[in-house]
Design an enzyme around this catalytic site. Structure first.
Site, short mmCIF file in Angstrom:
data_model
loop_
_atom_site.label_atom_id
_atom_site.label_comp_id
_atom_site.label_asym_id
_atom_site.label_seq_id
_atom_site.Cartn_x
_atom_site.Cartn_y
_atom_site.Cartn_z
N ARG A 164 14.20 24.44 61.93
CA ARG A 164 15.53 23.82 61.97
C ARG A 164 16.40 24.41 63.07
O ARG A 164 17.15 23.71 63.75
CB ARG A 164 16.21 23.99 60.61
CG ARG A 164 17.52 23.22 60.45
CD ARG A 164 18.10 23.36 59.05
NE ARG A 164 17.35 22.58 58.08
CZ ARG A 164 16.56 23.09 57.14
NH1 ARG A 164 16.36 24.40 57.08
NH2 ARG A 164 15.94 22.32 56.28
N HIS A 196 8.66 22.88 64.22
CA HIS A 196 9.53 22.15 63.29
C HIS A 196 10.79 22.92 62.88
O HIS A 196 11.64 22.36 62.20
CB HIS A 196 8.75 21.84 62.00
CG HIS A 196 8.46 23.08 61.19
ND1 HIS A 196 7.40 23.91 61.47
CD2 HIS A 196 9.10 23.63 60.12
CE1 HIS A 196 7.38 24.91 60.60
NE2 HIS A 196 8.41 24.76 59.78
N GLU A 211 5.11 38.41 49.01
CA GLU A 211 5.49 38.40 50.43
C GLU A 211 6.94 38.87 50.60
O GLU A 211 7.77 38.26 51.26
CB GLU A 211 5.31 37.01 51.06
CG GLU A 211 5.29 37.05 52.59
CD GLU A 211 5.17 35.68 53.22
OE1 GLU A 211 4.12 35.43 53.82
OE2 GLU A 211 6.11 34.87 53.12
N ASP A 265 10.48 32.48 50.76
CA ASP A 265 11.89 32.41 51.15
C ASP A 265 12.46 31.00 51.10
O ASP A 265 13.34 30.65 51.87
CB ASP A 265 12.05 32.97 52.57
CG ASP A 265 11.03 32.39 53.54
OD1 ASP A 265 10.54 31.27 53.30
OD2 ASP A 265 10.72 33.06 54.55
N HIS A 272 5.74 17.00 62.66
CA HIS A 272 6.44 17.14 61.40
C HIS A 272 7.14 15.83 61.04
O HIS A 272 7.54 15.06 61.91
CB HIS A 272 7.48 18.27 61.51
CG HIS A 272 7.95 18.81 60.20
ND1 HIS A 272 9.00 18.27 59.50
CD2 HIS A 272 7.50 19.85 59.44
CE1 HIS A 272 9.19 18.95 58.39
NE2 HIS A 272 8.30 19.92 58.33
N GLU A 313 16.10 30.57 55.30
CA GLU A 313 15.09 31.43 54.70
C GLU A 313 15.47 32.91 54.67
O GLU A 313 15.20 33.61 53.67
CB GLU A 313 13.75 31.26 55.43
CG GLU A 313 13.09 29.91 55.23
CD GLU A 313 13.51 28.85 56.23
OE1 GLU A 313 12.85 27.80 56.31
OE2 GLU A 313 14.53 29.06 56.94
#
Length: 367
Positions: free
Chosen positions: A206, A204, A120, A98, A236, A134
């Protein structure tokens, strides 16, 4: 009959991990000829994965430049893939997941009338900003896929509900292929815990950036409450995460802030841990195979299977909830053992071979 040429496209570390088994299986598969293409979306981290699995890209688009936007990454990836499709004339293009790379691969294949396989496929939260971007990317890629390689039955059902074109196959998740190979190989400990229990933390996402200060304060409180345990956080590189983590946690003696780790190192840390707190998607898939209980610091997850199996618990980002749930598990080995499952819901280690067989059969069957 000549071999069918298949592009294997990867741009980030998770993609490389999940596509490496497909590429390696296809190298051995009679009738299929893979071409490994890196967009270079995660440059150094990609090299680590390729080196570990002893593979090397046939082509590298090197799309990353300083401070570029997501649309610039997408544009450069599209142009580069378009040129390679013209050069190689592949019969199929495969990409996983994604990311910007998978969307570019899907569009480049579609615009050139080349069959696209989505590895996936079918992960959904049905909330476009969780995770962002994503969720939008995987839904868009699905619209143009000829083959949907779904990891689980829940993914199959999500795809069927969307009335998509293309064929849907439940194949398991190739990350389990990669994980089992990696876990079987020796790797030195990343952190010396001096015999103490280790708690692994990764974070991490967003959409969680504005919540990290409170989350990190919860970690600090946990470390203070459990001085006999070692808390390890590979931080990260994103400065929004990195700067705040060091500000809040750098002075805590039993809290180790370490540099980002390679794939075999994160597997080694997971094997060593008694508990994992994460917002990562991949770790939600991997931890059940390593028999480690998992607390997921997200409001929603597209990997509900680990939650349904009892191997993970969705706890969100409320600091009080993080503290109380972690404390419940750290205080009781019995509670931790309740989250250990016999079979990983995401796969059995044979997903890559299933994908090769499906593609070979499809390309050799007249339409």
């Amino acid at each position: 009959m000549s071999d069918h040429k298949v592009f294997i496209v990867a741009g980030t570390r998770p993609e490389a991990i999940k596509m490496a088994p497909v590429y390696k299986a296809m190298l051995k598969y009679d009738g299929l000829s893979p071409v490994l293409i890196s967009t270079g979306q995660h440059r150094e981290m990609l090299k680590q994965v390729f080196d570990w699995f002893e593979i090397k890209p046939d082509e590298d688009l090197k799309v990353m430049t300083p401070n570029q936007t997501v649309n610039q990454v997408l544009s450069r990836s599209l142009v580069g893939l378009d040129e390679l499709i013209s050069k190689y004339q592949p019969d199929a293009v495969l990409a996983q997941g994604d990311t910007t790379t998978v969307l570019a691969a899907a569009l480049a294949a579609f615009n050139n009338k080349v069959s696209f396989g989505h590895v996936e496929a079918g992960l959904r939260t049905h909330t476009l900003d969780r995770p962002y971007p994503e969720e939008g990317y995987r839904q868009m890629a699905a619209r143009v896929a000829k083959w949907h390689f779904a990891p689980t039955q829940k993914s199959v059902e999500a795809l069927e509900a969307e009335n998509l074109s293309g064929d849907i196959f439940k194949v398991g998740n190739t990350v389990i292929d990669a994980l089992l190979e990696t876990a079987s190989r020796d790797h030195p400990p990343v952190v010396d815990s001096n015999g103490k229990d280790l708690v692994l933390i990764t974070g991490h996402r967003r959409e969680n950036h504005d919540k990290f200060r409170a989350v990190f304060e919860a970690f600090k409180q946990l470390a203070s409450e459990y001085p006999e345990k070692v808390f390890v956080y590979p931080v990260h590189l994103n400065p929004n995460v990195r700067n705040l983590a060091h500000e809040v946690l750098a002075g805590v003696t039993n809290f180790k802030l370490i540099e980002p780790v390679s794939y075999p190192e994160i597997v080694s840390l997971m094997k060593q841990a008694i508990l994992i707190l994460t917002d990562s998607g991949g770790i939600q898939e991997e931890a059940p195979s390593l028999k480690v209980p998992l607390l997921v610091m997200r409001e929603t997850t597209e990997r509900q299977e680990s939650v349904d199996a009892g191997a993970a618990k969705l706890i969100g980002t409320d600091p009080d909830k993080i503290f109380s749930e972690a404390r419940r598990l750290l205080d009781s080995e019995v509670e931790r053992k309740k989250m250990i499952v016999d079979q990983n819901p995401f796969g059995d280690g044979a997903s890559a071979l299933r994908i090769c067989k499906i593609i070979d059969n499809s390309l050799n069957t007249p339409s």
